[in-house]
Design an enzyme around this catalytic site. Sequence first.
Site, PDB file in Angstrom:
ATOM      1  N   GLY A  45       0.847  -1.187   0.000  1.00 43.43           N
ATOM      2  CA  GLY A  45       0.000   0.000   0.000  1.00 43.43           C
ATOM      3  C   GLY A  45       0.882   1.236   0.000  1.00 43.43           C
ATOM      4  N   LEU A  46       0.270   2.377  -0.189  1.00 45.66           N
ATOM      5  CA  LEU A  46       1.014   3.632  -0.234  1.00 45.66           C
ATOM      6  C   LEU A  46       1.646   3.964   1.115  1.00 45.66           C
ATOM      7  CD1 LEU A  46      -1.588   5.800  -2.213  1.00 45.66           C
ATOM      8  CD2 LEU A  46       0.567   4.880  -3.104  1.00 45.66           C
ATOM      9  N   SER A  47       2.631   4.840   1.099  1.00 45.76           N
ATOM     10  CA  SER A  47       3.192   5.355   2.335  1.00 45.76           C
ATOM     11  C   SER A  47       2.083   6.051   3.131  1.00 45.76           C
ATOM     12  CB  SER A  47       4.311   6.356   2.016  1.00 45.76           C
ATOM     13  OG  SER A  47       4.835   6.919   3.203  1.00 45.76           O
ATOM     14  N   GLY A  48       1.975   5.736   4.407  1.00 41.44           N
ATOM     15  CA  GLY A  48       0.933   6.336   5.226  1.00 41.44           C
ATOM     16  C   GLY A  48      -0.399   5.622   5.168  1.00 41.44           C
ATOM     17  N   SER A  49      -0.446   4.495   4.447  1.00 38.69           N
ATOM     18  CA  SER A  49      -1.717   3.766   4.311  1.00 38.69           C
ATOM     19  C   SER A  49      -2.085   3.012   5.586  1.00 38.69           C
ATOM     20  CB  SER A  49      -1.635   2.772   3.145  1.00 38.69           C
ATOM     21  OG  SER A  49      -0.622   1.810   3.366  1.00 38.69           O
TER      22      SER A  49
ATOM     23  N   SER B 155       6.267  -1.838  -1.695  1.00 37.45           N
ATOM     24  CA  SER B 155       6.405  -2.763  -2.838  1.00 37.45           C
ATOM     25  C   SER B 155       5.501  -2.331  -3.982  1.00 37.45           C
ATOM     26  CB  SER B 155       6.139  -4.213  -2.424  1.00 37.45           C
ATOM     27  OG  SER B 155       4.922  -4.365  -1.741  1.00 37.45           O
TER      28      SER B 155
ATOM     29  N   LYS C  19       0.069   0.286   6.723  1.00 39.32           N
ATOM     30  CA  LYS C  19       0.604  -1.074   6.613  1.00 39.32           C
ATOM     31  C   LYS C  19       1.246  -1.547   7.912  1.00 39.32           C
ATOM     32  CE  LYS C  19       3.368  -0.060   3.256  1.00 39.32           C
ATOM     33  NZ  LYS C  19       2.950   1.363   3.206  1.00 39.32           N
ATOM     34  N   SER C  20       2.196  -0.791   8.424  1.00 38.79           N
ATOM     35  CA  SER C  20       2.926  -1.210   9.624  1.00 38.79           C
ATOM     36  C   SER C  20       2.020  -1.243  10.842  1.00 38.79           C
ATOM     37  CB  SER C  20       4.118  -0.276   9.869  1.00 38.79           C
ATOM     38  OG  SER C  20       5.084  -0.415   8.852  1.00 38.79           O
TER      39      SER C  20
END
Length: 201
Positions: free
Chosen positions: A33-37, A107, A39-40
């Site tokens: 997913g995009l940065s800030g989505s 990714s 994920k982490s």
Amino acid sequence: MKTENTVWHMHQVTKQERSELKNQKSCLLWYTGLSGSGKSTIANAVDDLLFKEKCHTYLLDGDNVRHGLNGDLGFSDEDRIENIRRISQVGKLFVDSGLIVTTAFISPFQSDRDMARDMLEQGEFIEVFIDTPIEICEQRDPKGLYKKARAGEIKDFTGIDSTYDVPTNPEIHVKTADLSIEQCARQIVDHLKAHGYIQPT
């Protein structure tokens, strides 16, 4: 570089035996997913739920990996591809150990995610699309990266001046705009239970 003298060493203890000992089916949860989505954040929430289910897991976070194994790589398209190739190989080894392993990386290229999938056996690769509109990602901007990218201070930033290939057929599609972190995490754990990765205790 591989040579003709490099041979894969077969272990006496098999992947299946390691998984059975842990009462689970090993797999690779591949968050994209995009940065800030988120994920982490979601990956950590899932890892916590799995721990409470007495699962044996490990989470490979994109930033953490770049502090060591991939510390020599930048963010050009070529380096992004190499970043994914290396972590795919690490993920494969972790799956072989019988773990439910998680990777949380942007990714951005479908071809790279397909490469990671092809390294594993059928059913071991689970693509988790953390689907968050870029407008929301920019509003969050936890690291201030979108602001810097818009100002031209960061080049090759995914979603701004570098492509993100939206997953076409992910195993799990999480629409974060409509769900809480807990609901997102539960959706993923429920998928693992429904498909036999987590066995009843």
